[in-house]
Scaffold this motif. Structure first.
Motif, PDB file in Angstrom:
ATOM      1  N   PHE A 158       0.794  -1.210  -0.038  1.00 56.52           N
ATOM      2  CA  PHE A 158       0.064  -0.082  -0.020  1.00 56.52           C
ATOM      3  C   PHE A 158       0.979   1.234   0.012  1.00 56.52           C
ATOM      4  CE2 PHE A 158      -2.314  -3.476   1.764  1.00 56.52           C
ATOM      5  CZ  PHE A 158      -3.732  -3.395   1.346  1.00 56.52           C
ATOM      6  N   THR A 159       0.599   2.125  -0.982  1.00 50.24           N
ATOM      7  CA  THR A 159       1.586   3.291  -1.124  1.00 50.24           C
ATOM      8  C   THR A 159       0.861   4.653  -1.129  1.00 50.24           C
ATOM      9  OG1 THR A 159       2.804   2.094  -2.499  1.00 50.24           O
ATOM     10  CG2 THR A 159       3.404   4.207  -2.625  1.00 50.24           C
ATOM     11  N   TYR A 160       1.509   5.629  -0.209  1.00 43.20           N
ATOM     12  CA  TYR A 160       1.019   6.900  -0.351  1.00 43.20           C
ATOM     13  C   TYR A 160       1.908   7.578  -1.006  1.00 43.20           C
ATOM     14  CZ  TYR A 160       0.257  11.616   1.838  1.00 43.20           C
ATOM     15  OH  TYR A 160       0.244  12.765   1.836  1.00 43.20           O
ATOM     16  N   HIS A 161       1.590   8.851  -2.264  1.00 41.70           N
ATOM     17  CA  HIS A 161       2.350   9.592  -2.854  1.00 41.70           C
ATOM     18  C   HIS A 161       1.790  10.991  -2.619  1.00 41.70           C
ATOM     19  CE1 HIS A 161       4.491   6.707  -5.221  1.00 41.70           C
ATOM     20  NE2 HIS A 161       3.248   6.099  -5.530  1.00 41.70           N
ATOM     21  N   ASN A 209     -13.801  -1.076  -1.237  1.00 39.66           N
ATOM     22  CA  ASN A 209     -13.266  -2.100  -2.104  1.00 39.66           C
ATOM     23  C   ASN A 209     -12.128  -2.944  -1.591  1.00 39.66           C
ATOM     24  OD1 ASN A 209     -11.304  -0.372  -2.475  1.00 39.66           O
ATOM     25  ND2 ASN A 209     -11.771  -0.015  -4.551  1.00 39.66           N
ATOM     26  N   LYS A 210     -11.531  -2.530  -0.320  1.00 36.29           N
ATOM     27  CA  LYS A 210     -10.478  -2.841   0.299  1.00 36.29           C
ATOM     28  C   LYS A 210      -9.152  -2.975  -0.411  1.00 36.29           C
ATOM     29  CE  LYS A 210     -13.328  -6.451   2.462  1.00 36.29           C
ATOM     30  NZ  LYS A 210     -13.559  -7.818   2.652  1.00 36.29           N
ATOM     31  N   LYS A 211      -9.124  -1.662  -1.216  1.00 36.32           N
ATOM     32  CA  LYS A 211      -7.994  -1.530  -2.022  1.00 36.32           C
ATOM     33  C   LYS A 211      -7.179  -0.131  -1.755  1.00 36.32           C
ATOM     34  CE  LYS A 211      -9.421  -4.224  -5.843  1.00 36.32           C
ATOM     35  NZ  LYS A 211      -9.065  -4.419  -7.404  1.00 36.32           N
ATOM     36  N   VAL A 212      -7.759   0.299  -0.481  1.00 33.77           N
ATOM     37  CA  VAL A 212      -7.389   1.619   0.041  1.00 33.77           C
ATOM     38  C   VAL A 212      -7.211   1.425   1.566  1.00 33.77           C
ATOM     39  CG1 VAL A 212      -7.293   4.277   0.186  1.00 33.77           C
ATOM     40  CG2 VAL A 212      -7.902   3.027  -2.081  1.00 33.77           C
ATOM     41  N   ILE A 213      -6.158   1.968   2.238  1.00 37.87           N
ATOM     42  CA  ILE A 213      -6.251   2.148   3.698  1.00 37.87           C
ATOM     43  C   ILE A 213      -5.997   3.857   3.990  1.00 37.87           C
ATOM     44  CG2 ILE A 213      -4.885   1.844   5.681  1.00 37.87           C
ATOM     45  CD1 ILE A 213      -3.562  -0.695   4.559  1.00 37.87           C
ATOM     46  N   VAL A 214      -7.018   4.016   4.156  1.00 37.18           N
ATOM     47  CA  VAL A 214      -7.163   5.550   4.922  1.00 37.18           C
ATOM     48  C   VAL A 214      -6.484   5.811   6.270  1.00 37.18           C
ATOM     49  CG1 VAL A 214      -8.375   7.526   5.081  1.00 37.18           C
ATOM     50  CG2 VAL A 214      -9.148   5.699   3.238  1.00 37.18           C
ATOM     51  N   ILE A 215      -5.380   6.527   6.512  1.00 40.47           N
ATOM     52  CA  ILE A 215      -4.742   6.853   7.725  1.00 40.47           C
ATOM     53  C   ILE A 215      -4.893   8.201   7.717  1.00 40.47           C
ATOM     54  CG2 ILE A 215      -2.690   6.976   8.729  1.00 40.47           C
ATOM     55  CD1 ILE A 215      -1.809   4.107   7.451  1.00 40.47           C
ATOM     56  N   ASN A 216      -4.876   8.908   8.831  1.00 39.37           N
ATOM     57  CA  ASN A 216      -4.998  10.435   9.235  1.00 39.37           C
ATOM     58  C   ASN A 216      -4.530  11.443   7.932  1.00 39.37           C
ATOM     59  OD1 ASN A 216      -6.197   9.675  11.492  1.00 39.37           O
ATOM     60  ND2 ASN A 216      -4.132  10.294  12.627  1.00 39.37           N
ATOM     61  N   HIS A 217      -3.318  11.260   7.429  1.00 35.88           N
ATOM     62  CA  HIS A 217      -2.607  11.982   6.726  1.00 35.88           C
ATOM     63  C   HIS A 217      -2.743  11.785   5.122  1.00 35.88           C
ATOM     64  CE1 HIS A 217       0.670   9.063   7.405  1.00 35.88           C
ATOM     65  NE2 HIS A 217       1.051   9.432   6.328  1.00 35.88           N
ATOM     66  N   GLY A 218      -3.399  10.479   4.891  1.00 34.16           N
ATOM     67  CA  GLY A 218      -3.552  10.069   3.503  1.00 34.16           C
ATOM     68  C   GLY A 218      -4.008   8.827   3.140  1.00 34.16           C
ATOM     69  N   SER A 219      -4.199   8.703   1.822  1.00 30.48           N
ATOM     70  CA  SER A 219      -4.796   7.270   1.372  1.00 30.48           C
ATOM     71  C   SER A 219      -3.530   6.437   0.883  1.00 30.48           C
ATOM     72  CB  SER A 219      -5.799   7.660   0.411  1.00 30.48           C
ATOM     73  OG  SER A 219      -7.030   8.387   0.995  1.00 30.48           O
ATOM     74  N   PHE A 220      -3.447   5.184   1.302  1.00 28.40           N
ATOM     75  CA  PHE A 220      -2.612   4.174   0.863  1.00 28.40           C
ATOM     76  C   PHE A 220      -3.317   3.288  -0.078  1.00 28.40           C
ATOM     77  CE2 PHE A 220      -0.643   6.090   4.525  1.00 28.40           C
ATOM     78  CZ  PHE A 220       0.565   5.904   4.491  1.00 28.40           C
ATOM     79  N   LYS A 221      -2.795   3.640  -1.581  1.00 30.66           N
ATOM     80  CA  LYS A 221      -3.515   2.723  -2.595  1.00 30.66           C
ATOM     81  C   LYS A 221      -2.855   1.394  -2.635  1.00 30.66           C
ATOM     82  CE  LYS A 221      -5.307   6.545  -4.985  1.00 30.66           C
ATOM     83  NZ  LYS A 221      -5.415   7.269  -6.116  1.00 30.66           N
ATOM     84  N   LYS A 222      -3.340   0.218  -2.426  1.00 26.23           N
ATOM     85  CA  LYS A 222      -2.939  -1.026  -2.851  1.00 26.23           C
ATOM     86  C   LYS A 222      -2.261  -1.022  -4.430  1.00 26.23           C
ATOM     87  CE  LYS A 222      -3.744  -5.862  -1.852  1.00 26.23           C
ATOM     88  NZ  LYS A 222      -4.724  -6.861  -1.297  1.00 26.23           N
ATOM     89  N   ASP A 223      -0.927  -1.415  -4.432  1.00 27.08           N
ATOM     90  CA  ASP A 223      -0.229  -1.699  -5.861  1.00 27.08           C
ATOM     91  C   ASP A 223      -1.019  -3.044  -6.240  1.00 27.08           C
ATOM     92  OD1 ASP A 223       1.036   0.215  -5.152  1.00 27.08           O
ATOM     93  OD2 ASP A 223       3.085  -0.799  -4.644  1.00 27.08           O
ATOM     94  N   ARG A 224      -0.843  -3.143  -7.801  1.00 28.77           N
ATOM     95  CA  ARG A 224      -1.414  -3.996  -8.281  1.00 28.77           C
ATOM     96  C   ARG A 224      -0.676  -5.463  -8.249  1.00 28.77           C
ATOM     97  NH1 ARG A 224      -3.227  -1.847 -14.248  1.00 28.77           N
ATOM     98  NH2 ARG A 224      -4.871  -0.343 -13.444  1.00 28.77           N
ATOM     99  N   GLN A 225      -1.026  -6.445  -8.250  1.00 27.98           N
ATOM    100  CA  GLN A 225      -0.107  -7.607  -8.119  1.00 27.98           C
ATOM    101  C   GLN A 225      -0.443  -8.687  -9.064  1.00 27.98           C
ATOM    102  OE1 GLN A 225      -0.826  -8.871  -4.159  1.00 27.98           O
ATOM    103  NE2 GLN A 225       0.465  -7.389  -3.175  1.00 27.98           N
TER     104      GLN A 225
END
Length: 166
Positions: free
Chosen positions: A74-77, A150-166
């Motif tokens: 899961f990545t945040y940019h 859709n369980k492909k994003v984790i929302v943490i206080n400062h941003g959204s971490f998107k799940k990379d394609r696998q």
């Protein structure tokens, strides 16, 4: 009393004798089949129980080895400007079963025009309950987040971490 003419013939006597032998063999075969069936019936519950136990153990092993739905990267940019210079922040959580590895790279241009890069990392455990996820590092510090629908994003206080394609 009337005597049957053909009942005393040798052919009839042989046929009757063969019928008796066949009936005896049939009775012997039936007795053997009944004994065999009884022996198999005695073993059946144990055999069925053992096969059932093996199947249950195999299912449990497969389930324990299956990757969990929340495994992945899961990545945040983030990009922006800080004091008039470009800045880039990339954070990544790599989740595998009950553990995680965290990486952060923060790049920016300082007041002198030099590009700088800061790196940090952390490791720890993951706890998922429903859509809630908690990252706990070895010091005991916790970061809590929530999965998107859709369980492909984790929302943490400062941003959204998107799940990379696998």
């Amino acid at each position: 009393m009337i005597k049957d003419k053909d009942s005393g013939t040798p052919e009839n006597k042989v046929a009757a004798s063969q019928t008796e032998v066949m009936a005896e063999q049939h009775n012997d075969n039936t007795r053997k089949a009944v004994r065999t069936k009884m022996v198999h019936q005695k073993k059946s519950p144990w055999f069925i129980g053992a096969v059932g136990l093996i199947v249950v153990l195999l299912v449990i092993m497969v389930i324990l080895q299956m990757p969990r739905w929340y495994n992945g990267t899961f990545t945040y940019h983030a990009r922006g400007t800080v004091l008039g210079s470009d800045a880039k922040d990339t954070e990544t959580f790599v989740v595998k079963n009950k553990t995680y590895t965290y990486h952060r790279t923060y790049s920016y241009q300082n007041g002198l025009g030099d590009y700088k890069s800061e790196h940090s990392h952390d490791k720890g455990t993951v706890n998922v309950k429903g859509k809630q996820i908690t990252f706990t590092n070895k010091k005991g510090d916790k970061i809590r987040g929530k999965f998107s629908q859709n369980k492909k994003v984790i929302v943490i206080n400062h941003g959204s971490f998107k799940k990379d394609r696998q």
